[in-house]
Scaffold this motif. Structure first.
Motif, mmCIF file in Angstrom:
data_model
loop_
_atom_site.group_PDB
_atom_site.id
_atom_site.type_symbol
_atom_site.label_atom_id
_atom_site.label_comp_id
_atom_site.label_asym_id
_atom_site.label_seq_id
_atom_site.Cartn_x
_atom_site.Cartn_y
_atom_site.Cartn_z
ATOM 1 N N ILE A 12 -16.612 -31.396 -29.638
ATOM 2 C CA ILE A 12 -16.937 -29.985 -29.371
ATOM 3 C C ILE A 12 -17.483 -29.470 -30.607
ATOM 4 O O ILE A 12 -16.819 -29.320 -31.734
ATOM 5 N N ASN A 13 -18.735 -29.074 -30.797
ATOM 6 C CA ASN A 13 -19.420 -28.713 -32.215
ATOM 7 C C ASN A 13 -19.003 -27.260 -32.511
ATOM 8 O O ASN A 13 -18.949 -26.609 -31.468
ATOM 9 N N SER A 14 -19.262 -26.888 -33.647
ATOM 10 C CA SER A 14 -19.227 -25.598 -33.995
ATOM 11 C C SER A 14 -19.928 -25.393 -35.351
ATOM 12 O O SER A 14 -20.174 -26.449 -36.061
ATOM 13 N N GLY A 15 -20.226 -24.138 -35.615
ATOM 14 C CA GLY A 15 -21.052 -23.669 -36.861
ATOM 15 C C GLY A 15 -20.058 -23.416 -37.957
ATOM 16 O O GLY A 15 -18.979 -23.508 -37.740
ATOM 17 N N ALA A 16 -20.768 -22.959 -38.995
ATOM 18 C CA ALA A 16 -19.846 -22.473 -40.159
ATOM 19 C C ALA A 16 -18.841 -21.151 -39.870
ATOM 20 O O ALA A 16 -17.957 -21.012 -40.462
ATOM 21 N N VAL A 17 -19.140 -20.572 -38.666
ATOM 22 C CA VAL A 17 -17.947 -19.692 -38.348
ATOM 23 C C VAL A 17 -18.310 -19.389 -36.814
ATOM 24 O O VAL A 17 -19.576 -19.258 -36.097
ATOM 25 N N THR A 18 -17.255 -19.296 -36.181
ATOM 26 C CA THR A 18 -17.215 -19.367 -34.539
ATOM 27 C C THR A 18 -15.703 -18.436 -34.396
ATOM 28 O O THR A 18 -15.102 -18.599 -34.889
ATOM 29 N N THR A 19 -15.759 -17.542 -33.254
ATOM 30 C CA THR A 19 -14.623 -16.598 -32.969
ATOM 31 C C THR A 19 -14.192 -16.689 -31.681
ATOM 32 O O THR A 19 -13.393 -15.809 -31.299
ATOM 33 N N PHE A 20 -14.933 -17.283 -30.433
ATOM 34 C CA PHE A 20 -14.391 -17.154 -29.425
ATOM 35 C C PHE A 20 -13.227 -18.417 -28.980
ATOM 36 O O PHE A 20 -13.474 -18.949 -27.992
ATOM 37 N N SER A 21 -12.223 -18.176 -29.632
ATOM 38 C CA SER A 21 -11.264 -19.108 -29.489
ATOM 39 C C SER A 21 -9.641 -18.542 -30.266
ATOM 40 O O SER A 21 -9.762 -17.330 -30.834
ATOM 41 N N THR A 22 -8.907 -19.257 -29.710
ATOM 42 C CA THR A 22 -7.594 -18.723 -30.337
ATOM 43 C C THR A 22 -7.146 -19.102 -31.934
ATOM 44 O O THR A 22 -6.691 -18.162 -32.606
ATOM 45 N N TYR A 23 -7.830 -19.955 -32.287
ATOM 46 C CA TYR A 23 -7.893 -20.374 -33.687
ATOM 47 C C TYR A 23 -9.232 -20.693 -34.135
ATOM 48 O O TYR A 23 -10.061 -21.105 -33.176
ATOM 49 N N THR A 24 -9.665 -20.736 -35.335
ATOM 50 C CA THR A 24 -10.876 -21.126 -35.866
ATOM 51 C C THR A 24 -11.030 -21.710 -36.943
ATOM 52 O O THR A 24 -10.139 -21.188 -37.987
ATOM 53 N N ILE A 25 -11.928 -22.458 -37.341
ATOM 54 C CA ILE A 25 -12.154 -23.047 -38.847
ATOM 55 C C ILE A 25 -13.518 -22.448 -39.003
ATOM 56 O O ILE A 25 -14.526 -22.782 -38.550
ATOM 57 N N VAL A 26 -13.320 -21.720 -40.466
ATOM 58 C CA VAL A 26 -14.534 -21.119 -41.116
ATOM 59 C C VAL A 26 -14.636 -21.415 -42.403
ATOM 60 O O VAL A 26 -13.850 -21.863 -43.148
ATOM 61 N N SER A 27 -15.952 -21.433 -42.482
ATOM 62 C CA SER A 27 -16.455 -21.783 -44.025
ATOM 63 C C SER A 27 -16.196 -20.520 -44.889
ATOM 64 O O SER A 27 -16.105 -19.295 -44.495
ATOM 65 N N GLU A 28 -15.609 -20.916 -46.149
ATOM 66 C CA GLU A 28 -15.054 -19.774 -47.038
ATOM 67 C C GLU A 28 -16.058 -18.699 -47.314
ATOM 68 O O GLU A 28 -15.684 -17.654 -47.329
#
Length: 358
Positions: free
Chosen positions: A118-134
């Motif tokens: 499941i791909n994602s970009g530097a920021v995603t927010t439609f989820s209970t947790y997310t991995i984000v770029s600093e």
């Protein structure tokens, strides 16, 4: 250890699997280990804007990254950071946004669901947790309510940034805003930092126009039943406005905003990103007559500087942002929220992802 700050192994998210179809709410998505420059955040709130609506509907052109996650504005609490992240720490509250700020520009995370990526970009927010770029995260300013903070990830820095960073309107000038959604209303509010003579709000919704009056509009025009250009001529004695901002989201509103500015220096800035393949049409004579037009990339915002500045304006009562957050939805209701946004039933839909975070 506080359960909130324990590093999770799985999460729930809304996944775009096929353009034109509703988002799929799925559990059991594996959270990968953090890579350089990445931050793991437990989401409390997320906003939804028309950019995601268009992406879901396939109006951004070919989507090469399906299936993938969405969302680019939110607020949450940091659970873990990669060793080289220095901007924010575990336990801190943060605003997430799509505009690049200071810090490492990390790659988008790749999540796993039953062997499927499941791909994602530097920021995603439609989820209970997310991995984000600093560089897509900013510490939450003290005193800023967490639900209001969501607006600082996209709508506010874009709309207000156009006015504060790009236009910087002079005293006693006229400015028109076409489209009274989150971006248009944010821009209108930002004019309180200046001394404009005429602040004109244009929209098809009387409800939104009434709110624009509360936010400082001196004139409102309902474009569904009024000749906008004729009315602007009446307001400006036939000259046209000094500045216009388009946030209506269509080629028609961009063209209208451009036509509304005066000759010899009139400036039109548009934040709209219409459907892929659409082209605006303007009269070349308007250009040689001195009208100017350009797009805006996030209001030329520098998040690490501008978000604290805008938060200070909110604290002083200059930006009643709570009036933009008219309805909250659960993550399970995200497709309802997208439909409500599409049908202009809300100003800025807000996802309440974890009500235990407050």
């Amino acid at each position: 250890m506080n359960d909130l700050l324990q590093i999770p192994t799985h999460m729930r998210a809304a996944i775009l699997r096929k353009c034109g179809n509703p988002l799929s709410i799925e559990d059991g998505i594996e959270i990968p280990k953090l890579k350089s420059g990445q931050v793991l955040v437990k989401m409390a709130y997320s906003g939804i804007c028309r950019s995601q609506l268009m992406e879901v509907n396939g109006q951004r052109g070919e989507d090469k990254y399906l299936p993938h996650l969405l969302g680019h504005e939110g607020c949450g609490q940091v659970v873990s950071v990669a060793p080289d992240v220095t901007k924010i720490s575990k336990g801190n509250w943060a605003i997430l946004g799509w505009i690049k700020g200071e810090g490492i520009n990390a790659e988008g995370a790749k999540y796993n669901l039953g062997g499927e990526i499941i791909n994602s970009g530097a920021v995603t927010t439609f989820s209970t947790y997310t991995i984000v770029s600093e560089n897509r995260i900013v510490p939450l300013p003290n005193g800023l309510p967490k639900d209001i903070a969501v607006l600082f990830g996209c709508a506010l820095p874009t709309g207000a940034g156009i006015v504060i960073n790009q236009i910087k309107p002079l005293k006693d000038t006229s400015i028109a805003f076409v489209g009274m959604g989150g971006i248009g209303l944010s821009g209108l509010m930002a004019t309180k930092a200046f001394e404009c003579k005429n602040i004109i709000a244009v929209d098809v919704s009387d409800e939104k126009l009434n709110l624009a009056k509360e936010f400082g509009a001196t004139h409102t025009i309902n474009s569904s039943n009024t000749n906008v250009l004729k009315e602007i001529d009446n307001i400006t004695n036939g000259i046209g406005v000094d500045y216009s901002v388009d946030a209506g989201g269509s080629i028609e509103t961009i063209e209208l905003a451009f036509e509304s500015v005066k000759n010899n220096g009139g400036q039109c800035i548009f934040a709209s990103h219409p459907q892929a393949g659409k082209k605006i049409s303007i009269d070349p004579f308007d250009l040689i007559s001195g009208k100017n037009i350009k797009g805006s990339w996030g209001g030329s915002c520098k998040p690490d500087e501008d978000i604290p500045f805008l938060a200070n304006l909110y604290e002083k009562g200059m930006m009643p942002l709570e009036k933009l957050v008219t309805k909250k939805y659960r993550l399970d209701e995200i497709n309802i929220a997208l439909d409500d946004l599409k049908n202009s039933n809300v100003f800025r839909p807000l996802l309440l992802i974890d009500e235990t975070l407050n």
